[in-house]
Design a protein around this motif. Structure first.
Motif: not given
Length: 267
Positions: A94-98, A120-128
């Motif tokens: 989640l922090a990586l998303k930000s 966790g993967f979903r958070f990363i995708v949202d960040g991308l």
């Protein structure tokens, strides 16, 4: 104590551009002085923290520190077969998303073997989806399920990523169908794709080879360690002949019969 000394050096020395702290078991105690040093250092461009017992608490502190860091372009928080494995967890993702949404410098990110999982993967995708800076992403060995590729390709269409490393996950033929759809599209920017050691058969490979016939962007494709066999070799040969951009193709350990391998070489 070692990290406190290093922290003091980083705060007062601006000659360091590359810092490799791999396999040092930094953990919770060491991450705080490191983050304090990073806040004051504007010279580092590459930071390797692989295999450092970085848990979700450490990951949150690190990613929050790097959100607006002005110089670090490469970050490695991956693992290998050694001890002190990093596990950034869902909170870390989640922090990586930000970080991905706000950082304008980071171009290379390696989070391989962190047991990220679906959430966790979903958070990363949202960040991308809101990132147009990252060029290289390594998500290897993260137990990613086959269905995850669809959402990832959607994010990749908006990003600038040219290198995608997804080796040793649970990707299968369905995953390759989704990835092929991205390669078909003019929005595709991927030049280097590593899909080694997954569960891809000749069917999934066929999806990729058909997509490559109409693509000139992909330069490097690694399919080693998949169960491709010899069924798709004629289609592969046609793809190679039509795709003028492909410069590197790895089909080692794919159970390709000898006679088919000879045909590839001749073609």
């Amino acid at each position: 104590e070692g990290m406190k000394v290093l922290s003091s050096i980083l705060k007062n020395n601006y000659n360091f551009a590359f810092l490799n702290l791999a396999d040092n078991n930094i953990g919770v105690e060491g991450i705080k002085p490191l983050c304090e040093a990073l806040e004051m250092n504007n010279s580092l461009v590459s930071l390797d923290l692989s295999c450092n017992n970085i848990n979700s608490e450490c990951a949150v502190a690190l990613f929050e520190t790097l959100q607006h860091h002005p110089t670090i372009a490469s970050l490695d928080v991956s693992n290998n077969e050694k001890l002190h494995k990093n596990r950034i967890g869902n909170k870390g993702c989640l922090a990586l998303k930000s970080l991905l949404q706000s950082n304008k410098i980071l171009t290379t990110l390696n989070v391989a073997e962190n047991a990220i999982g679906v959430e966790g993967f979903r958070f990363i995708v949202d960040g991308l989806k809101e990132n147009n800076v990252l060029l290289s992403l390594n998500l290897s060995s993260n137990k990613l399920p086959a269905g995850c590729i669809y959402s990832l390709t959607s994010a990749l269409m908006r990003s600038r990523i040219i290198e995608l490393i997804l080796k040793q996950n649970d990707l299968n033929d369905r995953s390759m169908d989704d990835l092929a759809m991205l390669i078909y599209r003019k929005e595709n920017k991927l030049e280097r794709i590593d899909l080694s050691n997954n569960s891809i058969t000749h069917i999934g490979a066929g999806h990729l080879f058909r997509a490559l016939m109409n693509d000139s962007t992909v330069k490097k494709l690694n399919l080693s360690g998949n169960i491709i066999g010899g069924c798709m070799i004629p289609q592969l040969m046609e793809s190679i002949m039509m795709h003028k951009g492909l410069q590197y193709l790895n089909l080692s350990l794919c159970k390709i019969p000898d006679e088919m391998a000879i045909e590839i070489g001749i073609g």
